[in-house]
Each structure stands twice: as structure tokens, then as C-alpha cells.
Design a protein around this motif. Structure first.
Motif, mmCIF file in Angstrom:
data_model
loop_
_atom_site.group_PDB
_atom_site.id
_atom_site.type_symbol
_atom_site.label_atom_id
_atom_site.label_comp_id
_atom_site.label_asym_id
_atom_site.label_seq_id
_atom_site.Cartn_x
_atom_site.Cartn_y
_atom_site.Cartn_z
ATOM 1 N N PRO A 241 -3.259 1.803 20.957
ATOM 2 C CA PRO A 241 -3.982 2.204 19.744
ATOM 3 C C PRO A 241 -4.739 1.046 19.115
ATOM 4 C CG PRO A 241 -1.743 3.059 19.715
ATOM 5 C CD PRO A 241 -1.817 2.087 20.853
ATOM 6 N N GLY A 242 -5.961 1.314 18.699
ATOM 7 C CA GLY A 242 -6.749 0.373 17.920
ATOM 8 C C GLY A 242 -7.086 1.035 16.594
ATOM 9 N N GLY A 243 -8.275 0.793 16.111
ATOM 10 C CA GLY A 243 -8.672 1.425 14.854
ATOM 11 C C GLY A 243 -8.502 0.496 13.671
ATOM 12 N N SER A 244 -8.821 1.005 12.499
ATOM 13 C CA SER A 244 -8.875 0.166 11.304
ATOM 14 C C SER A 244 -7.626 0.205 10.449
ATOM 15 C CB SER A 244 -10.070 0.583 10.441
ATOM 16 O OG SER A 244 -9.953 1.948 10.065
ATOM 17 N N GLY A 245 -6.707 1.116 10.736
ATOM 18 C CA GLY A 245 -5.524 1.179 9.889
ATOM 19 C C GLY A 245 -4.365 1.905 10.544
ATOM 20 N N PHE A 246 -3.145 1.545 10.120
ATOM 21 C CA PHE A 246 -1.931 2.200 10.603
ATOM 22 C C PHE A 246 -1.132 2.646 9.387
ATOM 23 C CE2 PHE A 246 2.623 1.993 11.539
ATOM 24 C CZ PHE A 246 2.712 2.828 12.645
ATOM 25 N N LYS A 247 -0.805 3.927 9.334
ATOM 26 C CA LYS A 247 -0.013 4.461 8.224
ATOM 27 C C LYS A 247 1.458 4.282 8.545
ATOM 28 C CE LYS A 247 0.619 8.681 5.469
ATOM 29 N NZ LYS A 247 2.072 8.812 5.721
ATOM 30 N N LEU A 248 2.134 3.521 7.701
ATOM 31 C CA LEU A 248 3.550 3.288 7.929
ATOM 32 C C LEU A 248 4.320 4.598 7.855
ATOM 33 C CD1 LEU A 248 4.205 0.062 5.798
ATOM 34 C CD2 LEU A 248 3.938 0.229 8.280
ATOM 35 N N PRO A 249 5.274 4.805 8.760
ATOM 36 C CA PRO A 249 6.056 6.050 8.739
ATOM 37 C C PRO A 249 6.836 6.178 7.430
ATOM 38 C CG PRO A 249 7.026 4.431 10.227
ATOM 39 C CD PRO A 249 5.687 3.897 9.840
ATOM 40 N N GLN A 250 7.028 7.412 6.991
ATOM 41 C CA GLN A 250 7.765 7.711 5.766
ATOM 42 C C GLN A 250 7.153 7.023 4.554
ATOM 43 O OE1 GLN A 250 11.722 6.349 6.665
ATOM 44 N NE2 GLN A 250 11.914 7.618 8.496
ATOM 45 N N SER A 251 5.841 6.820 4.585
ATOM 46 C CA SER A 251 5.183 6.088 3.519
ATOM 47 C C SER A 251 3.712 6.479 3.453
ATOM 48 C CB SER A 251 5.298 4.578 3.774
ATOM 49 O OG SER A 251 4.498 3.842 2.880
ATOM 50 N N SER A 252 3.104 6.233 2.305
ATOM 51 C CA SER A 252 1.667 6.470 2.170
ATOM 52 C C SER A 252 0.871 5.183 2.356
ATOM 53 C CB SER A 252 1.367 7.048 0.772
ATOM 54 O OG SER A 252 1.797 6.147 -0.237
ATOM 55 N N THR A 253 1.566 4.094 2.650
ATOM 56 C CA THR A 253 0.923 2.788 2.802
ATOM 57 C C THR A 253 0.202 2.687 4.137
ATOM 58 O OG1 THR A 253 2.619 1.728 1.433
ATOM 59 C CG2 THR A 253 1.295 0.293 2.858
ATOM 60 N N VAL A 254 -1.059 2.254 4.087
ATOM 61 C CA VAL A 254 -1.845 2.027 5.293
ATOM 62 C C VAL A 254 -2.079 0.524 5.437
ATOM 63 C CG1 VAL A 254 -4.042 2.419 6.460
ATOM 64 C CG2 VAL A 254 -2.985 4.268 5.138
ATOM 65 N N VAL A 255 -1.708 -0.015 6.590
ATOM 66 C CA VAL A 255 -1.876 -1.446 6.860
ATOM 67 C C VAL A 255 -3.089 -1.630 7.760
ATOM 68 C CG1 VAL A 255 -0.820 -3.523 7.811
ATOM 69 C CG2 VAL A 255 0.606 -1.797 6.689
ATOM 70 N N GLY A 256 -3.994 -2.509 7.342
ATOM 71 C CA GLY A 256 -5.205 -2.735 8.110
ATOM 72 C C GLY A 256 -5.137 -4.005 8.935
ATOM 73 N N ASN A 257 -6.242 -4.346 9.553
ATOM 74 C CA ASN A 257 -6.343 -5.568 10.350
ATOM 75 C C ASN A 257 -6.768 -6.735 9.472
ATOM 76 O OD1 ASN A 257 -5.771 -4.305 12.959
ATOM 77 N ND2 ASN A 257 -7.720 -3.231 12.612
ATOM 78 N N HIS A 258 -6.540 -7.948 9.975
ATOM 79 C CA HIS A 258 -6.778 -9.139 9.151
ATOM 80 C C HIS A 258 -8.228 -9.259 8.710
ATOM 81 C CE1 HIS A 258 -8.829 -11.647 12.245
ATOM 82 N NE2 HIS A 258 -8.198 -10.844 13.071
ATOM 83 N N ASP A 259 -9.160 -8.750 9.530
ATOM 84 C CA ASP A 259 -10.577 -8.875 9.186
ATOM 85 C C ASP A 259 -11.162 -7.577 8.652
ATOM 86 O OD1 ASP A 259 -10.525 -7.350 11.456
ATOM 87 O OD2 ASP A 259 -11.927 -8.585 12.612
ATOM 88 N N GLY A 260 -10.329 -6.561 8.492
ATOM 89 C CA GLY A 260 -10.793 -5.281 7.981
ATOM 90 C C GLY A 260 -11.521 -4.433 9.005
ATOM 91 N N GLY A 261 -11.630 -4.921 10.271
ATOM 92 C CA GLY A 261 -12.350 -4.182 11.305
ATOM 93 C C GLY A 261 -11.481 -3.172 12.032
ATOM 94 N N ASP A 262 -12.029 -2.659 13.160
ATOM 95 C CA ASP A 262 -11.309 -1.630 13.916
ATOM 96 C C ASP A 262 -10.841 -2.122 15.281
ATOM 97 O OD1 ASP A 262 -13.636 -1.769 15.367
ATOM 98 O OD2 ASP A 262 -14.154 0.357 15.167
ATOM 99 N N CYS A 263 -10.894 -3.444 15.495
ATOM 100 C CA CYS A 263 -10.407 -4.084 16.736
ATOM 101 C C CYS A 263 -11.229 -3.715 17.965
ATOM 102 C CB CYS A 263 -8.936 -3.722 16.994
ATOM 103 S SG CYS A 263 -7.808 -4.219 15.684
ATOM 104 N N GLY A 264 -12.354 -3.056 17.768
ATOM 105 C CA GLY A 264 -13.210 -2.709 18.893
ATOM 106 C C GLY A 264 -13.139 -1.253 19.300
ATOM 107 N N GLY A 265 -12.406 -0.442 18.570
ATOM 108 C CA GLY A 265 -12.331 0.982 18.895
ATOM 109 C C GLY A 265 -10.935 1.538 18.672
ATOM 110 N N LYS A 266 -10.845 2.858 18.797
ATOM 111 C CA LYS A 266 -9.557 3.519 18.581
ATOM 112 C C LYS A 266 -8.601 3.332 19.748
ATOM 113 C CE LYS A 266 -11.125 7.044 15.311
ATOM 114 N NZ LYS A 266 -11.192 8.484 15.001
ATOM 115 N N ARG A 267 -9.138 3.077 20.947
ATOM 116 C CA ARG A 267 -8.308 2.780 22.112
ATOM 117 C C ARG A 267 -8.848 1.520 22.769
ATOM 118 N NH1 ARG A 267 -3.517 5.068 22.612
ATOM 119 N NH2 ARG A 267 -3.660 5.219 24.905
ATOM 120 N N ILE A 268 -8.019 0.509 22.853
ATOM 121 C CA ILE A 268 -8.423 -0.761 23.432
ATOM 122 C C ILE A 268 -7.346 -1.217 24.412
ATOM 123 C CG2 ILE A 268 -9.811 -1.478 21.440
ATOM 124 C CD1 ILE A 268 -7.420 -3.120 20.483
ATOM 125 N N THR A 269 -7.672 -2.201 25.237
ATOM 126 C CA THR A 269 -6.659 -2.704 26.164
ATOM 127 C C THR A 269 -5.686 -3.631 25.425
ATOM 128 O OG1 THR A 269 -7.906 -4.686 26.780
ATOM 129 C CG2 THR A 269 -8.324 -2.657 28.059
#
Length: 486
Positions: A243-271
Motif C-alpha cells: 500500500p502507498g497513498g497519502s494517508g493511513f487511518k489508524l484502526p479503531q480511530s479516526s486519526t489519519v497518519v500521513g507521510n513525512h512530506d505530505g505526498g502519496d509515495c508515488g501511488g496507491k500501490r508501490i513496490t
């Protein structure tokens, strides 16, 4: 005999027996412990009147005793004191630390391995001398480590550890701020006591060897452990899509954690390799959440977490991966946050294990113990602690880490003509203090000679410019070059 005299006689007999039992206990049962107790002033007074052995780096004595013109006959002196203080520690009238403490029996000449030497001294009516301790430290690597910390901006706090991956030999260990052990060795005991109180109360904690005694969130350098656990599961390799993308929603929570640069790491699916190159938080949050606490904890412990392994240098704190984290905490652990903490030594051990085909070697700083005539009495043999990962997993991780140095976040560690494997880390702390900068690496990637971990706990660097690659990368590079080019 009348009754009162008999009672007094029995009482006196019991007192006499009690004295005999106490004397026997102290002289035969407790004698060794009392003799080695650092508070034993009689032993300290005796050793002050004896030529204590040297602590050696290569052929250089970084700690030795020289004749003094007072009642104690010898004065302990330290060459390049600030650079080596976290390793040597100090020898004072009140206490000892570092190698001075862990190898005190050898240095003082009381070790059983020096029995023949003591016997010869006695028969020849010569003054007894202590044995010498040869360290594993590479002088050039130590110079580079210390210079790197000294060149950090402002009143910095940080530490560096360099290991030889195949043996566990500690090639460099530096910590800042530090202290001058010569001041502790002074024969002005009042001044020594005042100095100890002053440094113990100093909020910068100069007496702590941060390389082994400070545990902090390892940030993205812990992604090596997360990636190792994922590959060891059998479901991933360096080319697997994650998984890539710009954010991950923590389980059992409404908190979304993003990447250090705010980007999407190059896509939703990356190597997996791309995820490591760009240090994609979303990827490693997802992987840790998928693997679960048990698998993550088991992998961390195989690398050395939740335990200590350095036996010849006191002060090591255990790096922690809690086994009772809930699901959101476990996900956050995948990026080296939550309740995960590590020492620079521990992260150097992680890098060294990957470099060593997955084998974790016990770290050590004492290479040899020598008699006063420099004959070798004992030599430390390398010891494997665990098989953290398979050699195949180590190869996959090495591929990913080389790519991270070649064209990812770890480019400051590049060395022309040499393949370097490395990873950056920037660990978040509280809102009112800057993040911690981390860097780990090993090289040459195809035949590793050195693994390095750098922690910059604080420095006068603008918050937006704090990054593991920027602050730690050049230090790791300099140490690596010092080892390889020696």
C-alpha cells in the motif's frame, strides 16, 4: 556454678560464637563481594599506590597511570579525554565507570589471570602492576565519529556506534555532551565530589553514554525491522506491491497518519523497494497493522529488543518493543513511534545483522586482556546471539537499502565507487521539542566491513531542516570511509 554465673557464661559464649560466625562469613563468604565493592575505600587506597594498567586503542594508551608526587604515588591520566570518556569512564577515589569499572580487576592487577605476574613481582620484590586492556576501537573511525558530533550546530546532544558486522566488535562509540575523566581522577577528593554533583545535576546529562544509555523512538530506521518481519512472513519481497497513498487511518480511530512530506509515495500501490526509498509511512503502518503485535514483537526481539547484550561496558539500557500494544499502537510501531524505543547500539545491531546474512553478533569493546609485559592472557571470541532473519531476507533488505542510498532519502551517505546500504529516520517527540534525527547504514553492501548508527537528539538546527539524512548521513559516511580506507 550458680545460676547467674552460668547464664552470663552461656551468654558470653553465644556472643563469642556470633563473632566467629560473623568473621567467617565476612572473610570467606562475603570477602570477594566486599573486595570488589566500589565503595571499599581500603581497596581504592591500595590501588592508588599501585601502577594501574593501561587502556589501549591500537598502540595508543588512552588511559594510563603516571607517577605522582603525593602519597598515592600514581595519577590516572586520560589522553583525548572527551573523545573516549564514554568508553573508558573514569577511575576516582569514590567510584569507577565504563571500562575502568568493568575491567577493574585486570587494571588493578587483582584478576586471577594475573596470579603468575603477582607471584613473580612478590618473589622479585618488585612493585605490583596492573594488566592492560586492549579495546576493539578503530582509532580512525572514532576520530570520525567524534568529529561528526563536534561539528553538529550548537550545543548538540547525540551519539554514534559503529560495529564490525561479522564479529560484533565495536569500532567506534562516541557521545556528546561528554566530560573530562582527568578531573575525576584528581587527588583533590573534595573537588571530585563537587564535580560529580555538578555533572550529575546537569540537565544535559554529560555522564550518560548516549550510545548505550539513552533510548528514544527510532523513527523510520525501525522500518528495517518492519520490512524484515513482512519478508519473513513469506508474503513479501523487495519487488512486492504494498500500500502507498497519502494517508493511513489508524484502526479503531479516526486519526489519519500521513507521510513525512505530505505526498502519496508515488501511488496507491508501490513496490517495497520504492516504499523504503521514499520512507513511505503509509506502507509500514499498513504492514505493521497486518502483521500484528506478536509477529512484530518476535521480529524485534530477534534483533535484540527487550534485552541487553553488551557485557563488558556498563550502563546499557534495554531497547523496548512492548508486547501489550493495542492495534493502533502496533500500527504506529511500524514507523518506529508509539512505545518503541531504541539505543544507537541497538539500531547498529539491526543494520549489522542485515549486513551479516541475518546473524546478530554480541557486541563487545574489550578485545584482549594483557599482562603488564603485554603478553595476551585472554581474547574475546565472537558470539552469535540469534538468527534474526534468513540470508534471503537479508539480501532482499540489502537491495532495498542500497536503492535508498542510490536514489532515495539516504543519498548523503553515498561513497563513490562503493555500494552503501542505508536508511534515514526522523522520530517525532512532544509538540514542544524538535524531532530526533537517526541514520543507519552498512558498507560495502556486497562485503560489509562496518555498520553505523547515528542519533542526533538535539542541535541548533531549524525544526524544518531536521532530517536523518542531512544530520546523520555525513557522519555515517565519514566513519565508513575511515574504516574502509584504513
Amino acid at each position: 556454678m550458680n545460676k547467674p554465673i552460668r547464664v552470663v557464661s552461656v551468654f558470653c559464649l553465644l556472643l563469642f560464637l556470633a563473632l566467629l560466625v560473623n568473621a567467617t562469613y565476612l572473610m570467606y563468604v562475603r570477602s570477594d563481594a566486599l573486595d570488589k565493592d566500589p565503595r571499599n575505600r581500603r581497596v581504592i587506597l591500595a590501588t592508588y599506590s599501585r601502577e594501574r594498567g593501561a587502556i589501549l586503542v591500537g598502540k595508543e594508551a588512552i588511559a594510563r597511570s603516571v607517577p605522582s608526587d603525593d602519597q598515592y604515588e600514581f595519577q590516572r591520566t586520560y589522553a583525548e579525554p572527551f573523545k573516549y570518556a564514554p568508553i573508558t569512564g573514569y577511575f576516582s577515589f569514590y567510584s569507577q565507570t565504563g571500562v575502568e569499572r568493568s575491567q577493574n580487576s585486570v587494571l588493578s592487577g587483582e584478576d586471577s589471570r594475573l596470579f603468575v605476574t603477582r607471584l613473580v613481582d612478590m618473589l622479585s620484590n618488585s612493585d605490583p602492576k596492573g594488566g592492560n586492556v586492549q579495546l576493539t576501537i578503530n582509532g580512525a573511525a572514532q576520530d570520525a565519529a567524534w568529529a561528526g558530533l563536534e561539528n553538529l550546530p550548537g550545543d548538540a546532544q547525540g551519539a554514534v556506534v559503529a560495529l564490525e558486522p561479522t564479529t560484533g566488535r565495536i569500532l567506534a562509540m562516541a557521545s556528546t555532551p561528554t566530560f573530562d575523566p582527568n578531573n575525576f581522577a584528581s587527588h583533590d577528593f573534595g573537588a571530585v565530589a563537587e564535580l560529580d554533583k555538578k555533572l550529575s545535576d546537569d540537565p544535559r546529562q554529560p555522564l550518560i553514554n548516549r550510545a548505550i544509555g539513552t533510548t528514544l523512538p527510532p523513527g523510520s530506521t525501525f522500518k528495517l525491522v518492519t520490512a524484515a518481519a513482512a519478508i519473513e512472513s513469506g508474503n513479501y519481497d523487495a519487488d512486492s506491491l504494498v500500500p502507498g497513498g497519502s494517508g493511513f487511518k489508524l484502526p479503531q480511530s479516526s486519526t489519519v497518519v500521513g507521510n513525512h512530506d505530505g505526498g502519496d509515495c508515488g501511488g496507491k500501490r508501490i513496490t517495497m523497494t520504492q516504499a523504503m526509498q521514499v520512507s513511505c509511512n503509509v506502507t509500514f503502518l499498513s504492514l505493521a497493522n497486518e502483521l500484528g503485535n506478536d509477529a512484530m514483537a518476535e521480529q524485534a526481539e530477534k534483533f535484540g529488543f527487550n534485552d541487553t547484550s553488551l557485557e563488558d561496558l556498563g550502563g546499557q539500557a534495554a531497547s523496548l518493543y512492548p508486547r501489550d500494544m493495542d492495534q493502533p499502537q502496533t500500527a504506529m510501531s511500524g514507523i518506529g513511534q508509539s512505545s518503541v524505543t531504541a539505543t544507537p547500539l541497538q539500531m547498529a545491531m539491526v543494520a549489522a545483522a542485515i549486513a551479516n546474512d541475518g546473524d546478530v553478533m554480541r557486541p563487545y569493546v574489550v578485545d584482549e586482556v594483557r599482562a603488564p609485559n603485554l603478553s595476551v592472557l585472554d581474547r574475546t571470541e565472537p558470539q552469535t546471539l540469534s538468527k534474526a532473519i534468513s540470508s534471503t531476507t537479508a539480501e532482499e533488505l540489502t537491495t532495498m537499502l542500497v536503492a535508498t542510498v542510490d536514489s532515495g532519502t539516504a543519498t548523503p551517505a553515498q561513497i563513490p565507487g562503493i555500494k552503501v546500504a542505508g536508511k534515514t529516520g526522523t522520530a517525532q517527540s512532544t509538540a514542544d521539542r524538535p524531532p530526533y534525527a537517526w541514520f543507519v547504514s552498512f558498507a560495502p553492501a556486497d562485503d560489509p566491513k562496518v555498520a553505523v548508527a547515528v542519533l542526533v537528539q538535539s542541535s541548533d538546527t531549524a525544526r524544518e531542516e531536521i532530517a536523518g539524512g542531512l544530520l546523520g548521513g555525513p557522519i555515517a559516511k565519514a566513519i565508513t570511509e575511515a574504516v574502509i580506507n584504513r
